[in-house]
Design an enzyme around this catalytic site. Structure first.
Site, mmCIF file in Angstrom:
data_model
loop_
_atom_site.group_PDB
_atom_site.id
_atom_site.type_symbol
_atom_site.label_atom_id
_atom_site.label_comp_id
_atom_site.label_asym_id
_atom_site.label_seq_id
_atom_site.Cartn_x
_atom_site.Cartn_y
_atom_site.Cartn_z
ATOM 1 N N GLU A 130 0.658 -1.224 -0.024
ATOM 2 C CA GLU A 130 0.125 0.151 -0.045
ATOM 3 C C GLU A 130 0.813 1.241 0.099
ATOM 4 O O GLU A 130 0.400 2.298 0.578
ATOM 5 C CB GLU A 130 -0.831 -0.148 1.039
ATOM 6 C CG GLU A 130 -1.964 -1.183 1.247
ATOM 7 C CD GLU A 130 -3.083 -1.072 2.088
ATOM 8 O OE1 GLU A 130 -3.219 0.086 2.874
ATOM 9 O OE2 GLU A 130 -4.114 -1.960 2.110
ATOM 10 N N GLU A 241 -5.757 -8.721 0.610
ATOM 11 C CA GLU A 241 -6.496 -8.481 1.984
ATOM 12 C C GLU A 241 -7.856 -7.977 1.566
ATOM 13 O O GLU A 241 -8.196 -7.194 0.584
ATOM 14 C CB GLU A 241 -5.820 -6.966 2.304
ATOM 15 C CG GLU A 241 -4.443 -7.154 3.263
ATOM 16 C CD GLU A 241 -4.172 -5.880 3.922
ATOM 17 O OE1 GLU A 241 -4.970 -5.164 4.520
ATOM 18 O OE2 GLU A 241 -2.803 -5.634 4.094
#
Length: 323
Positions: A130, A241
């Site tokens: 991320e 995720e």
């Protein structure tokens, strides 16, 4: 929800290591205490024995470095060897080049120390997590911390390829993990080109600028997945995720509850498992304190193979994706 269809595009978007099932595992407890080998072994063993869910024999890591050290390999590695858990390795890439060099040093040390007992368990290597999201306007608004630029990540991927060349890990696929919104941003296309696979993080619960109630969560997730596949330049897309919180604040129309977490699991997890490499978030996060929101399938600070809700999937669900 859209109608169910046979997963006919599986050959195009499945990964080399198809049908991986795992959870995400941080290197610390939420007190900041560093996990040790025995902690990882307990978590990996619990995942493998979860009532109602089978095949959770893989683990996604965020760093190669054992907490409290400069570049000692993370103790999740001997724990994985002990429990026969396959690994999606992670090298943290948002702390600058000197810190990334330590990640590579830990990777090389692990290869040297554990040999094929370790490298045979590697299903992939993720460079970063991320990093693009944290540099995006949304990430900045949410105070997500320092990220990394696409050219930095491309350079880091090149360094990892060079580091594993000629080792037992030389055949490992290398990719990056980020939010689906990062991948659909064309300014990040050079990073996509440098990857063997894309790890996609997507949480309908957090998409609070749209109608994000639980009833539409499955469709919202697969809209994100489809958009990522469309931007992936033909590269496999792994789900690294996703999940729904069992407790926590309401995000627009998204209510955190055990019932809603079960609904999301029944619709989304049961569609993914067996079709797409999936690393669910998460096995346990109340370690020892309960965060807000909390996504753990296992409640409280004590590990248990009994989850908070029923994890069984409908018979015949594997092989079809509910859209």
């Amino acid at each position: 929800m859209r109608t169910s269809f046979t997963f006919g595009v599986a050959a195009a978007i499945a990964t080399v290591n198809a049908q991986l099932r795992g959870f995400n595992y941080g290197s610390t407890f939420n007190t900041g205490a560093n996990k040790q080998q025995s902690d990882f072994e307990a978590e990996f063993t619990t995942a493998q024995g979860l009532v109602g869910a089978s095949g959770f024999t893989s683990a996604r890591l965020y760093t190669m470095i054992q907490g409290g050290t400069t570049n000692t390999p993370i103790s999740a590695i001997p724990a994985a060897i002990s429990t026969k858990t396959t690994l999606l390795l992670g090298l943290w890439a948002s702390a600058g080049s000197a810190a990334f060099n330590n990640e590579i040093a830990a990777l090389n040390a692990a290869i040297s120390q554990y040999g094929t007992s370790f490298t045979d368990l590697i299903v992939g290597i993720s460079v970063g997590s991320e990093d693009l999201y944290r540099n995006s306007p949304t990430g900045i608004i949410n105070n997500s911390g320092v990220g990394a630029q696409p050219d930095e990540l491309v350079s880091y991927i090149t360094q990892v390829r060079q580091a594993i060349q000629g080792t037992g890990a030389s055949g490992a696929v290398i990719g990056h993990v980020d939010t689906w919104t990062a991948y659909v941003n064309a300014s990040n296309n050079a990073l996509i080109s440098a990857c063997d696979f894309l790890g996609m993080d997507a949480y309908p619960y957090f998409q609070n600028t749209v109608d994000n109630d639980i009833g539409g969560s499955n469709a919202t997730f697969f809209d994100a997945y489809d958009a990522t596949v469309g931007a992936a330049q033909g590269k496999p897309v792994w789900v690294t995720e996703t999940g729904w919180p069992v407790s926590g604040p309401t995000e627009n129309l998204a209510v955190a509850s055990i019932d809603n977490a079960q609904t999301y699991w029944k619709q989304t997890a049961c569609s993914l498992l067996g079709n797409i490499n999936t690393f669910w978030y998460t096995l346990q996060d109340a370690e020892p304190n309960t965060p807000s929101p909390s996504f753990g399938l296992v409640g409280g600070p004590t590990l248990s193979t009994t989850p908070l809700f029923d994890l069984t999937c409908p018979a015949g669900g594997s092989g079809a994706v509910s859209r």
